[in-house]
Design a protein around this motif. Structure first.
Motif, PDB file in Angstrom:
ATOM      1  N   ALA A 117       0.862  -1.187   0.000  1.00 51.39           N
ATOM      2  CA  ALA A 117       0.000   0.000   0.000  1.00 51.39           C
ATOM      3  C   ALA A 117       0.897   1.236   0.000  1.00 51.39           C
ATOM      4  CB  ALA A 117      -0.909   0.005   1.213  1.00 51.39           C
ATOM      5  N   PHE A 118       0.607   2.156  -0.883  1.00 49.64           N
ATOM      6  CA  PHE A 118       1.337   3.422  -0.948  1.00 49.64           C
ATOM      7  C   PHE A 118       0.480   4.486  -0.274  1.00 49.64           C
ATOM      8  CE2 PHE A 118       5.035   5.016  -3.471  1.00 49.64           C
ATOM      9  CZ  PHE A 118       5.055   6.290  -2.939  1.00 49.64           C
ATOM     10  N   THR A 119       1.055   5.224   0.662  1.00 46.00           N
ATOM     11  CA  THR A 119       0.302   6.291   1.322  1.00 46.00           C
ATOM     12  C   THR A 119       1.033   7.622   1.169  1.00 46.00           C
ATOM     13  OG1 THR A 119       1.336   5.962   3.503  1.00 46.00           O
ATOM     14  CG2 THR A 119      -0.616   4.650   3.005  1.00 46.00           C
ATOM     15  N   ILE A 120       0.240   8.675   1.075  1.00 46.96           N
ATOM     16  CA  ILE A 120       0.775  10.031   0.949  1.00 46.96           C
ATOM     17  C   ILE A 120       0.149  10.891   2.035  1.00 46.96           C
ATOM     18  CG2 ILE A 120       0.913  12.083  -0.513  1.00 46.96           C
ATOM     19  CD1 ILE A 120       1.020  10.287  -2.930  1.00 46.96           C
ATOM     20  N   ASP A 121       0.977  11.490   2.874  1.00 43.87           N
ATOM     21  CA  ASP A 121       0.489  12.333   3.966  1.00 43.87           C
ATOM     22  C   ASP A 121       0.431  13.798   3.566  1.00 43.87           C
ATOM     23  OD1 ASP A 121       0.267  10.128   5.560  1.00 43.87           O
ATOM     24  OD2 ASP A 121       1.649  10.809   7.105  1.00 43.87           O
ATOM     25  N   ASP A 122      -0.365  14.552   4.311  1.00 44.16           N
ATOM     26  CA  ASP A 122      -0.477  16.005   4.165  1.00 44.16           C
ATOM     27  C   ASP A 122      -1.081  16.426   2.835  1.00 44.16           C
ATOM     28  OD1 ASP A 122       0.709  16.005   6.621  1.00 44.16           O
ATOM     29  OD2 ASP A 122       2.597  16.937   5.995  1.00 44.16           O
ATOM     30  N   GLY A 123      -1.921  15.568   2.240  1.00 44.48           N
ATOM     31  CA  GLY A 123      -2.633  16.007   1.058  1.00 44.48           C
ATOM     32  C   GLY A 123      -3.569  17.169   1.429  1.00 44.48           C
ATOM     33  N   PHE A 124      -3.707  18.222   0.572  1.00 43.11           N
ATOM     34  CA  PHE A 124      -3.126  18.224  -0.757  1.00 43.11           C
ATOM     35  C   PHE A 124      -2.147  19.399  -0.957  1.00 43.11           C
ATOM     36  CE2 PHE A 124      -7.019  15.815  -1.144  1.00 43.11           C
ATOM     37  CZ  PHE A 124      -6.585  14.722  -1.849  1.00 43.11           C
ATOM     38  N   CYS A 125      -2.436  20.516  -0.341  1.00 45.58           N
ATOM     39  CA  CYS A 125      -1.597  21.697  -0.513  1.00 45.58           C
ATOM     40  C   CYS A 125      -1.730  22.590   0.715  1.00 45.58           C
ATOM     41  CB  CYS A 125      -2.009  22.452  -1.774  1.00 45.58           C
ATOM     42  SG  CYS A 125      -0.999  23.915  -2.114  1.00 45.58           S
ATOM     43  N   GLY A 126      -0.600  22.901   1.351  1.00 45.88           N
ATOM     44  CA  GLY A 126      -0.614  23.651   2.599  1.00 45.88           C
ATOM     45  C   GLY A 126      -1.300  25.002   2.499  1.00 45.88           C
ATOM     46  N   ALA A 127      -1.964  25.376   3.583  1.00 46.69           N
ATOM     47  CA  ALA A 127      -2.634  26.677   3.625  1.00 46.69           C
ATOM     48  C   ALA A 127      -1.644  27.815   3.494  1.00 46.69           C
ATOM     49  CB  ALA A 127      -3.413  26.811   4.940  1.00 46.69           C
ATOM     50  N   ASP A 128      -0.374  27.547   3.815  1.00 48.43           N
ATOM     51  CA  ASP A 128       0.673  28.560   3.724  1.00 48.43           C
ATOM     52  C   ASP A 128       1.334  28.598   2.345  1.00 48.43           C
ATOM     53  OD1 ASP A 128       1.834  26.058   3.963  1.00 48.43           O
ATOM     54  OD2 ASP A 128       3.427  26.695   5.336  1.00 48.43           O
ATOM     55  N   ASN A 129       0.814  27.806   1.393  1.00 45.68           N
ATOM     56  CA  ASN A 129       1.433  27.713   0.070  1.00 45.68           C
ATOM     57  C   ASN A 129       0.337  27.682  -1.001  1.00 45.68           C
ATOM     58  OD1 ASN A 129       3.572  27.414  -1.776  1.00 45.68           O
ATOM     59  ND2 ASN A 129       3.457  25.183  -1.706  1.00 45.68           N
ATOM     60  N   PRO A 130      -0.410  28.769  -1.158  1.00 45.43           N
ATOM     61  CA  PRO A 130      -1.622  28.773  -1.988  1.00 45.43           C
ATOM     62  C   PRO A 130      -1.421  28.434  -3.452  1.00 45.43           C
ATOM     63  CG  PRO A 130      -0.998  31.011  -1.365  1.00 45.43           C
ATOM     64  CD  PRO A 130      -0.161  30.084  -0.529  1.00 45.43           C
ATOM     65  N   ASN A 131      -0.203  28.621  -3.971  1.00 44.68           N
ATOM     66  CA  ASN A 131       0.044  28.338  -5.386  1.00 44.68           C
ATOM     67  C   ASN A 131       0.846  27.061  -5.597  1.00 44.68           C
ATOM     68  OD1 ASN A 131      -1.213  30.818  -6.291  1.00 44.68           O
ATOM     69  ND2 ASN A 131       0.604  31.888  -5.545  1.00 44.68           N
ATOM     70  N   GLY A 132       0.875  26.207  -4.591  1.00 38.52           N
ATOM     71  CA  GLY A 132       1.765  25.049  -4.650  1.00 38.52           C
ATOM     72  C   GLY A 132       1.137  23.732  -5.034  1.00 38.52           C
ATOM     73  N   ASP A 133      -0.142  23.704  -5.344  1.00 37.45           N
ATOM     74  CA  ASP A 133      -0.827  22.421  -5.551  1.00 37.45           C
ATOM     75  C   ASP A 133      -0.224  21.597  -6.688  1.00 37.45           C
ATOM     76  OD1 ASP A 133      -3.233  20.654  -4.972  1.00 37.45           O
ATOM     77  OD2 ASP A 133      -3.463  21.025  -7.118  1.00 37.45           O
ATOM     78  N   MET A 134       0.028  20.303  -6.403  1.00 41.14           N
ATOM     79  CA  MET A 134       0.557  19.374  -7.403  1.00 41.14           C
ATOM     80  C   MET A 134      -0.306  18.117  -7.508  1.00 41.14           C
ATOM     81  SD  MET A 134       4.715  19.648  -6.835  1.00 41.14           S
ATOM     82  CE  MET A 134       5.048  18.521  -8.205  1.00 41.14           C
ATOM     83  N   THR A 135      -1.576  18.242  -7.189  1.00 39.20           N
ATOM     84  CA  THR A 135      -2.463  17.076  -7.196  1.00 39.20           C
ATOM     85  C   THR A 135      -2.544  16.440  -8.577  1.00 39.20           C
ATOM     86  OG1 THR A 135      -3.756  18.052  -5.403  1.00 39.20           O
ATOM     87  CG2 THR A 135      -4.782  16.264  -6.649  1.00 39.20           C
ATOM     88  N   ASP A 136      -2.700  17.242  -9.616  1.00 39.56           N
ATOM     89  CA  ASP A 136      -2.791  16.684 -10.969  1.00 39.56           C
ATOM     90  C   ASP A 136      -1.504  15.978 -11.364  1.00 39.56           C
ATOM     91  OD1 ASP A 136      -5.393  17.395 -11.461  1.00 39.56           O
ATOM     92  OD2 ASP A 136      -4.906  19.230 -12.554  1.00 39.56           O
ATOM     93  N   GLU A 137      -0.373  16.571 -11.009  1.00 36.82           N
ATOM     94  CA  GLU A 137       0.911  15.951 -11.347  1.00 36.82           C
ATOM     95  C   GLU A 137       1.074  14.587 -10.668  1.00 36.82           C
ATOM     96  OE1 GLU A 137       1.717  20.457 -11.606  1.00 36.82           O
ATOM     97  OE2 GLU A 137       0.387  19.072 -10.548  1.00 36.82           O
ATOM     98  N   ILE A 138       0.670  14.509  -9.407  1.00 38.14           N
ATOM     99  CA  ILE A 138       0.770  13.242  -8.686  1.00 38.14           C
ATOM    100  C   ILE A 138      -0.204  12.216  -9.259  1.00 38.14           C
ATOM    101  CG2 ILE A 138       0.337  12.134  -6.447  1.00 38.14           C
ATOM    102  CD1 ILE A 138       3.016  13.599  -6.644  1.00 38.14           C
ATOM    103  N   ARG A 139      -1.376  12.679  -9.608  1.00 38.53           N
ATOM    104  CA  ARG A 139      -2.357  11.770 -10.219  1.00 38.53           C
ATOM    105  C   ARG A 139      -1.809  11.155 -11.504  1.00 38.53           C
ATOM    106  NH1 ARG A 139      -6.934  13.597 -13.875  1.00 38.53           N
ATOM    107  NH2 ARG A 139      -8.115  11.678 -14.273  1.00 38.53           N
ATOM    108  N   GLU A 140      -1.220  11.970 -12.349  1.00 43.10           N
ATOM    109  CA  GLU A 140      -0.655  11.464 -13.607  1.00 43.10           C
ATOM    110  C   GLU A 140       0.506  10.523 -13.351  1.00 43.10           C
ATOM    111  OE1 GLU A 140      -1.877  11.734 -16.627  1.00 43.10           O
ATOM    112  OE2 GLU A 140      -3.556  12.869 -15.781  1.00 43.10           O
TER     113      GLU A 140
END
Length: 277
Positions: free
Chosen positions: A82-105
């Motif tokens: 099982a692969f787990t990823i913590d702290d999804g998805f993007c920190g409140a202190d980093n509003p332009n940092g989301d990489m959800t699509d990149e990880i999904r791909e």
């Protein structure tokens, strides 16, 4: 042995106990955000410490540290993890940092799935559609608390309120929430266990982790995890963001690539548990 365990815990958690305070610092505040934030000597030192205190094996150590009900791995001879990823998805202190699509791909590329342990406050800068697309791909989301800090000093009521607040956020995306919880910073208390017991949840840790929040070296992280991986392992890498722990994107890819080369199937905790029952 008791002294060894205490030293190991201090190293593993990489944080001091924080009393409940509505304005406490986030765990990531003291972590490197980019590779250049720590010196080569600091990097070497952290790798050495982590390698040394991981020698007994996380399966062995976690079984000593956490309650028996905590899941560390699943018992199987099949090459499946099982692969787990913590702290999804993007920190409140980093509003332009989301990489959800990149990880999904990335997971799609390696025909793999994961359980995302989601921090409630980390959802405000991620589009709902991106999370729903993850779920459509067969990934799952689980409760990781509202904030990136320890909860072991919360009262039972305080912890339950935080747990339920996170649960309400997750249910904006799906009602199919697995009954798993992972304590931030691996700090867990009897009061937290009481709440989980009342709600029918189980605490999940892992047996494959390379202190990726403190050691910004993707190749080392992947190599360390692959070395520790066994059939039934639960692996952990924290969510990368643009400008924060971005090295973990490469670490995830190298780990997925290595697992594929070793003939491992990579899936969610729910699917791994179902297969191994």
């Amino acid at each position: 042995m008791k002294l060894l365990i205490l030293v190991y815990l201090a190293t593993l958690l990489n944080a001091t106990d924080i009393l409940y305070n509505p304005i406490q610092s986030l765990g990531r505040d003291n972590d490197p955000k980019v590779v250049e934030d720590i010196s080569k000597f600091q990097l070497w030192n952290r790798k050495t410490i982590w390698s040394t205190f991981s020698l007994p094996g996380m399966r062995f150590m976690a079984n000593l540290i956490f309650p028996k009900s905590t899941i560390v791995y699943f018992d199987t001879n099949e090459k499946i993890v099982a692969f787990t990823i913590d702290d999804g998805f993007c920190g409140a202190d980093n509003p332009n940092g989301d990489m959800t699509d990149e990880i999904r791909e990335l997971f799609k590329k390696y025909d793999a799935k994961a359980t995302f342990f989601v921090t409630g406050s980390h959802c405000m800068h991620t589009d709902k559609e991106k999370i729903e697309n993850l779920l459509k791909d067969g990934h799952e989301i689980a409760n990781h608390g509202m904030y990136d800090w320890p909860y072991n000093n919360y009262s039972q009521d305080e912890f339950e309120n935080d747990f339920m607040q996170t649960d309400q956020i997750l249910r904006q995306y799906t009602d199919n929430i697995p009954k798993y919880y992972r304590a931030p910073h691996a700090k867990f208390s009897k009061k937290m266990q009481n709440v989980l017991d009342e709600k029918g949840y189980r605490h999940i840790v892992c047996d494959g982790f390379a202190d990726d929040t403190s050691i910004p070296d993707a190749k080392w992280i992947a190599k360390f995890i692959l070395k520790k991986t066994k059939p039934g392992s639960i692996l952990l890498i924290h969510m990368p963001e643009k400008g924060v722990r971005e090295w973990n994107y490469e670490a995830i890819e190298l780990t997925l690539k290595g697992l594929k080369e070793k003939g491992y199937r990579v899936t969610t905790i729910s699917e791994l548990e179902q297969i191994t029952q």
